[in-house]
Design an enzyme around this catalytic site. Structure first.
Site, PDB file in Angstrom:
ATOM      1  N   HIS A   1       0.817  -1.220   0.000  1.00 22.98           N
ATOM      2  CA  HIS A   1       0.000   0.000   0.000  1.00 22.98           C
ATOM      3  C   HIS A   1       0.850   1.269   0.000  1.00 22.98           C
ATOM      4  O   HIS A   1       0.329   2.367  -0.205  1.00 22.98           O
ATOM      5  CB  HIS A   1      -0.924   0.011   1.225  1.00 22.98           C
ATOM      6  CG  HIS A   1      -2.277   0.574   0.954  1.00 22.98           C
ATOM      7  ND1 HIS A   1      -2.514   1.555   0.012  1.00 22.98           N
ATOM      8  CD2 HIS A   1      -3.494   0.291   1.496  1.00 22.98           C
ATOM      9  CE1 HIS A   1      -3.791   1.858   0.002  1.00 22.98           C
ATOM     10  NE2 HIS A   1      -4.415   1.111   0.876  1.00 22.98           N
TER      11      HIS A   1
ATOM     12  N   ASP B   1      -2.223   2.036  -4.876  1.00 20.62           N
ATOM     13  CA  ASP B   1      -3.498   2.433  -4.297  1.00 20.62           C
ATOM     14  C   ASP B   1      -4.549   1.351  -4.535  1.00 20.62           C
ATOM     15  O   ASP B   1      -4.507   0.620  -5.542  1.00 20.62           O
ATOM     16  CB  ASP B   1      -3.983   3.749  -4.914  1.00 20.62           C
ATOM     17  CG  ASP B   1      -3.061   4.913  -4.582  1.00 20.62           C
ATOM     18  OD1 ASP B   1      -2.438   4.873  -3.505  1.00 20.62           O
ATOM     19  OD2 ASP B   1      -2.966   5.849  -5.397  1.00 20.62           O
TER      20      ASP B   1
END
Length: 450
Positions: free
Chosen positions: A422, A426
Site C-alpha cells: 500500500h 493504491d
C-alpha cells in the site's frame, strides 16, 4: 596414516558463510572420493558437498542448522599417507593490556624467618584475549539482526572466537553499561534483548519468555529445529510483514469460457505438446494485462527510495516441495507462447522437487504468482515477496449456480486474489487492474490479441 582437512569451499558471489542443512556422514564412516558429505545452503542456493579424497571421517564441524565460515574445516578425514593437515604451531603469548598493580608492601626480614619464603602476592586473574574482528565479521543472521536493532557495528565487538556469539554481544553491552563514557555506542548500553541486565557486569539471567535458553520439553511435546529452507522462509516472511503494509483485493471471475477453450486446445494438440493446465493461460492473461499496469510488475527499493518497473515479466511461481516453499522464476514470461509456458512451468516444478534448480532459476523475479491448484481454497491473502510490490493468488475453480435474465445456469467461477504494497499501490488501481484481468479471462480470445 595422515589427516586431511576438508574446508568449506569458496562458493563465490561474495558468500562468506553457509548453513549446514544436512549431514550425509557420521564420525567413523568410510567415504570414497565424490561421495556426498553434507548439504550447505546460502542465500542463493543449496549445494551438495562431496568428499575430495578417500578416507575415514574422524570429526565433523557442527550440527545441522549451524553456520560455517568459508574456509572453515568441514570434516577431518583419516587418509592413506601423510595427509596435509599443518603441524600445530606454538601460539604466541597473547598481548593483554595489564592494569597497573600496586607494589606489595615490603616486610622486613628477621633472623627467625631465615630459610622461609616471604608470602607471594595473589596472581592477577587470567584474562581472556578478545580481539576486534578484522575485515568481514562472521555472525549468524540472528546476531546481525539483534545488532542492527541496537544500532551496533559488529566490527567494534571484541571476540575470542572465529565467529561472533550472543555472549560476545552481551559482554559488549554489559561493558557499555559499566563504562558508558568509553563505549563506541553508548546508546545501545541501555538495552539487552532477551536478557536481564543490571548496572554491573554480573551474568545475565534469562527471562521466562523470549529467552534464547531452551526449556525442557513438556510431556508429549516434539521439537523440530528450524533450519535450512524453513528458516529462510520464516525470516523472509517476517521481514515482509514487518516492512510492507499489505492490503488484499479479491475478484470473482467466470472461468467457463476459458476452461472450455483449454479443453479444446488439449484435444487438438499433437503428442509433442504438453498437457495444458489453467496456469499457462492465467500467466498469459496476466502478462498482457500488466503491459497496461507496469506498477504491479515492480520492486520497491525502500531503503534506496525508488520503485523499479520492468518491461519483461519475470514471474516467480511459488512451488511447494517436501522441504518447503520455493519460488523458481519463469524468465520473460511475456515473450513465451502458451505451450512454451507449460513446458517451462513443468521443468521448474520438477527441478524444484528434485533440488536441481540452477541459481539462475531462482533470480530476478519482478512479481510472483502463488497457487495451490485444486487445493486453492475460496480466498487467499498471500504475503508479498519483498522487495516486490504485489503477489497474485488464483484460487480453486468451482461450480456455481448463476441467475441470468431470469434463468439459472451452472458456471465455473474462481476467486482471484492480489496482495499489494500500500506504500506504492493504491486500492483504486488494484481494483481497476483486476477488472481488466477479469475481462480478459472471461473472454479468453482477447489474451491472444495484442
Amino acid at each position: 596414516m595422515g589427516i586431511y582437512l576438508y574446508k568449506l569451499p569458496d562458493i563465490g558471489e561474495g558468500v562468506v558463510e553457509a548453513e549446514i542443512t544436512a549431514w550425509h556422514v557420521s564420525v567413523g564412516d568410510t567415504v570414497s572420493e565424490e561421495d556426498p558429505i553434507a548439504d550447505a545452503m546460502t542465500d542463493k542456493a543449496t549445494i551438495e558437498l562431496t568428499a575430495p579424497v578417500d578416507g575415514v571421517i574422524k570429526s565433523i564441524a557442527c550440527e545441522e542448522g549451524d553456520m560455517l565460515a568459508v574456509g572453515g574445516v568441514l570434516v577431518e578425514l583419516e587418509v592413506e599417507g601423510e595427509g596435509h593437515a599443518p603441524a600445530a604451531e606454538p601460539e604466541a603469548d597473547p598481548v593483554v593490556a595489564e592494569t597497573p598493580q600496586p607494589e606489595p608492601e615490603r616486610t622486613p626480614l628477621s633472623t627467625a624467618g631465615v630459610g622461609q619464603s616471604a608470602a607471594a602476592p595473589l596472581a592477577p586473574p587470567v584474562k581472556i584475549e578478545r580481539k576486534v574482528s578484522q575485515g568481514k565479521v562472521l555472525a549468524s543472521p540472528a546476531i546481525r539482526k539483534r545488532a542492527e536493532a541496537l544500532n551496533i557495528d559488529l566490527a567494534s565487538v571484541p571476540t575470542a572466537h572465529e565467529r561472533l556469539t550472543h555472549a560476545d554481544l552481551d559482554a559488549y553491552l554489559l561493558s557499555s553499561i559499566a563504562n558508558p563514557s568509553t563505549s563506541p555506542n553508548p546508546g545501545a548500553a541501555s538495552i539487552l534483548p532477551d536478557r536481564e541486565a543490571s548496572g554491573s557486569a554480573a551474568p545475565a539471567t534469562p527471562k521466562a519468555q523470549g529467552s534464547s535458553v531452551a526449556s525442557d520439553p513438556l510431556p508429549g511435546e516434539t521439537r523440530q529445529k528450524v533450519i535450512g529452507l524453513r528458516r529462510v522462509i520464516a525470516t523472509r516472511m517476517q521481514e515482509a510483514k514487518r516492512n510492507i503494509p499489505h492490503f488484499t483485493y479479491v475478484e470473482e471471475i467466470d472461468m467457463t469460457a476459458l476452461e472450455a477453450m483449454r479443453k479444446r486446445m488439449n484435444a487438438n494438440s499433437g503428442e509433442d505438446k504438453p498437457k495444458l493446465t489453467v496456469l499457462p493461460l492465467l500467466i498469459r492473461a496476466l502478462s498482457v494485462t500488466l503491459d497496461d499496469w507496469p506498477q504491479f510488475n515492480a520492486r520497491y527499493m525502500d531503503q534506496e527510495g525508488y520503485v523499479s518497473r520492468f518491461a519483461d515479466l519475470n514471474l516467480g511461481i511459488a512451488t511447494q516441495t517436501d522441504g518447503g516453499l520455493i519460488v523458481p522464476v519463469v524468465q520473460k514470461a511475456n515473450s513465451l507462447s502458451i505451450w512454451q509456458l507449460a513446458e517451462e512451468i513443468a521443468r521448474l516444478a520438477e527441478a524444484a522437487r528434485t533440488n536441481t534448480l540452477a541459481t539462475t532459476d531462482l533470480e530476478g523475479a519482478t512479481t510472483t504468482l502463488t497457487s495451490l491448484g485444486p487445493l486453492g481454497g475460496i480466498v487467499t491473502t498471500p504475503v508479498i515477496n519483498r522487495p516486490e510490490v504485489a503477489i497474485f493468488g488464483p484460487n480453486k475453480i468451482r461450480e456455481k449456480l448463476v441467475l441470468e435474465a431470469g434463468e439459472v445456469f451452472a458456471r465455473k467461477v474462481m476467486n482471484f486474489s492480489i496482495s499489494c504494497d500500500h506504500r506504492v499501490i493504491d486500492g483504486y488501481d488494484a481494483a481497476k487492474m483486476m477488472q481488466d484481468l477479469k475481462a480478459r479471462l472471461e473472454d479468453p480470445r482477447s489474451i491472444f490479441i495484442l
